[in-house]
Design a protein around this motif. Sequence first.
Motif, PDB file in Angstrom:
ATOM      1  N   ILE A  84       2.762 -27.944 -43.649  1.00 49.53           N
ATOM      2  CA  ILE A  84       2.325 -27.920 -45.048  1.00 49.53           C
ATOM      3  C   ILE A  84       1.385 -26.732 -45.295  1.00 49.53           C
ATOM      4  N   VAL A  85       1.539 -26.110 -46.470  1.00 52.93           N
ATOM      5  CA  VAL A  85       0.759 -24.912 -46.797  1.00 52.93           C
ATOM      6  C   VAL A  85      -0.604 -25.277 -47.386  1.00 52.93           C
ATOM      7  N   TRP A  86      -1.496 -24.267 -47.356  1.00 57.12           N
ATOM      8  CA  TRP A  86      -2.764 -24.338 -48.087  1.00 57.12           C
ATOM      9  C   TRP A  86      -2.461 -23.802 -49.482  1.00 57.12           C
ATOM     10  N   HIS A  87      -2.237 -24.702 -50.427  1.00 60.75           N
ATOM     11  CA  HIS A  87      -1.685 -24.290 -51.713  1.00 60.75           C
ATOM     12  C   HIS A  87      -2.734 -23.850 -52.731  1.00 60.75           C
ATOM     13  N   ARG A  88      -3.979 -24.194 -52.502  1.00 58.71           N
ATOM     14  CA  ARG A  88      -5.032 -23.828 -53.466  1.00 58.71           C
ATOM     15  C   ARG A  88      -6.288 -23.468 -52.676  1.00 58.71           C
ATOM     16  N   VAL A  89      -6.617 -22.192 -52.669  1.00 58.24           N
ATOM     17  CA  VAL A  89      -7.745 -21.704 -51.877  1.00 58.24           C
ATOM     18  C   VAL A  89      -8.603 -20.824 -52.771  1.00 58.24           C
ATOM     19  N   ILE A  90      -9.845 -21.219 -52.982  1.00 56.69           N
ATOM     20  CA  ILE A  90     -10.764 -20.503 -53.862  1.00 56.69           C
ATOM     21  C   ILE A  90     -11.940 -20.011 -53.038  1.00 56.69           C
ATOM     22  N   ASP A  91     -12.138 -18.705 -53.033  1.00 46.32           N
ATOM     23  CA  ASP A  91     -13.232 -18.143 -52.250  1.00 46.32           C
ATOM     24  C   ASP A  91     -14.570 -18.657 -52.765  1.00 46.32           C
ATOM     25  N   TRP A  92     -15.508 -18.805 -51.842  1.00 46.16           N
ATOM     26  CA  TRP A  92     -16.826 -19.360 -52.153  1.00 46.16           C
ATOM     27  C   TRP A  92     -16.743 -20.795 -52.680  1.00 46.16           C
ATOM     28  N   PHE A  93     -15.637 -21.469 -52.374  1.00 43.02           N
ATOM     29  CA  PHE A  93     -15.492 -22.858 -52.805  1.00 43.02           C
ATOM     30  C   PHE A  93     -14.810 -23.661 -51.709  1.00 43.02           C
ATOM     31  N   MET A  94     -13.473 -23.724 -51.698  1.00 40.36           N
ATOM     32  CA  MET A  94     -12.798 -24.601 -50.753  1.00 40.36           C
ATOM     33  C   MET A  94     -11.351 -24.169 -50.536  1.00 40.36           C
ATOM     34  N   ALA A  95     -10.712 -24.774 -49.498  1.00 38.70           N
ATOM     35  CA  ALA A  95      -9.289 -24.574 -49.203  1.00 38.70           C
ATOM     36  C   ALA A  95      -8.618 -25.939 -49.237  1.00 38.70           C
ATOM     37  N   GLN A  96      -7.548 -26.070 -50.050  1.00 37.44           N
ATOM     38  CA  GLN A  96      -6.894 -27.359 -50.267  1.00 37.44           C
ATOM     39  C   GLN A  96      -5.470 -27.354 -49.722  1.00 37.44           C
ATOM     40  N   THR A  97      -5.064 -28.499 -49.166  1.00 44.65           N
ATOM     41  CA  THR A  97      -3.741 -28.647 -48.566  1.00 44.65           C
ATOM     42  C   THR A  97      -3.335 -30.119 -48.634  1.00 44.65           C
ATOM     43  N   GLY A  98      -2.254 -30.458 -47.935  1.00 47.36           N
ATOM     44  CA  GLY A  98      -1.821 -31.850 -47.865  1.00 47.36           C
ATOM     45  C   GLY A  98      -0.760 -32.241 -48.855  1.00 47.36           C
ATOM     46  N   ASP A  99      -0.203 -31.261 -49.596  1.00 47.91           N
ATOM     47  CA  ASP A  99       0.843 -31.522 -50.578  1.00 47.91           C
ATOM     48  C   ASP A  99       2.192 -31.081 -50.014  1.00 47.91           C
ATOM     49  N   PRO A 100       3.135 -32.009 -49.781  1.00 45.29           N
ATOM     50  CA  PRO A 100       4.431 -31.615 -49.224  1.00 45.29           C
ATOM     51  C   PRO A 100       5.250 -30.729 -50.151  1.00 45.29           C
ATOM     52  N   LEU A 101       4.933 -30.722 -51.464  1.00 45.47           N
ATOM     53  CA  LEU A 101       5.635 -29.857 -52.407  1.00 45.47           C
ATOM     54  C   LEU A 101       5.027 -28.456 -52.456  1.00 45.47           C
ATOM     55  N   GLY A 102       3.794 -28.332 -52.014  1.00 43.68           N
ATOM     56  CA  GLY A 102       3.143 -27.031 -51.983  1.00 43.68           C
ATOM     57  C   GLY A 102       2.680 -26.509 -53.315  1.00 43.68           C
ATOM     58  N   ASN A 103       2.611 -27.362 -54.342  1.00 38.32           N
ATOM     59  CA  ASN A 103       2.203 -26.890 -55.669  1.00 38.32           C
ATOM     60  C   ASN A 103       1.102 -27.730 -56.317  1.00 38.32           C
ATOM     61  N   GLY A 104       0.550 -28.667 -55.552  1.00 39.95           N
ATOM     62  CA  GLY A 104      -0.513 -29.511 -56.082  1.00 39.95           C
ATOM     63  C   GLY A 104      -0.040 -30.777 -56.754  1.00 39.95           C
ATOM     64  N   GLU A 105       1.274 -30.996 -56.814  1.00 43.87           N
ATOM     65  CA  GLU A 105       1.820 -32.156 -57.511  1.00 43.87           C
ATOM     66  C   GLU A 105       2.345 -33.235 -56.562  1.00 43.87           C
TER      67      GLU A 105
END
Length: 296
Positions: A84-105
């Motif tokens: 699974i990809v890191w689909h939402r990564v914001i510098d100076w904040f956080m890295a988000q993952t865990g979505d099998p669709l890879g788009n946050g949905e």
Amino acid sequence: MRTRAAALTSALAVLAAPAWAQETPAPTPAPVPAPSEWREVAPDNLLVIDTNRGRILIELSPLAAPGHVERIRLLARRQFYDGIVWHRVIDWFMAQTGDPLGNGEGQSWYPNLKGEFTFQRTPETPFVAVARPTGSEIGFIGSLPVQTQPDSLLALNGSGRASSWGLYCPGVAGMARDDDPDSANSQFFLMRQAYPSLEKRYTVWGRVVSGLDVVRAIKVGEGDNGAMVGEPDRMIRVRVASDLPEGERPTVRMADPASAAVAELVRQARQAKGADFSICDIDLPVQVSGGAAPAA
């Protein structure tokens, strides 16, 4: 205010001083924990995330969020997170993952989780305070930074318990959700920097104890909206350490927060930061051995 003459005299004194007297003082060496001041992270509470950027080790915190920790263990054991990809990564904040669709949905096939934004501390909880702001205490439970009602309330509130919550320091692991507080499922995020506004709003379930540099190296952007250049980074393999073969299982030892070495770390941080001191300034010493990562 000093007079101009006094300032000139001071400047001349500096110029006249020998070179060795003008050098910046050497930094205070970090304290080294004694052999008895280390604790080993239980393999069942150690999440091993191997990414294309390197390895991240997270100490799970079942006391803070038992339902979410059990979900993370379950999904790791089902190999849900592999690839699974890191689909939402914001510098100076956080890295988000865990979505099998890879788009946050997307999410797992399991039901959503009830929010665990706070938890109850008892006199038996291994909490070590490092600061006591008015009306609360701040400290560590294992590697997790927490804020809690003071010890004085344990006896006064009739329950013998104090409300507590995890603090979003760098490396802290939180569970993603939508507007519904009970909508967390499989997506999670790891903090790249401190972000206090998340506290008591998003469930804290652990903390990175090794690999924060990897978290901060994950490619920034959002893969679904074109903000990320090229392919997003991904998790290659995610396992609970106790499920790995012995030869692949890392061993993690952390400095005990109640140790003299950590007390000295706190003292040094207070001296350096003054009124700006935060528990997020404390990096607990860690030792990692064994457990080769798989090839990317």
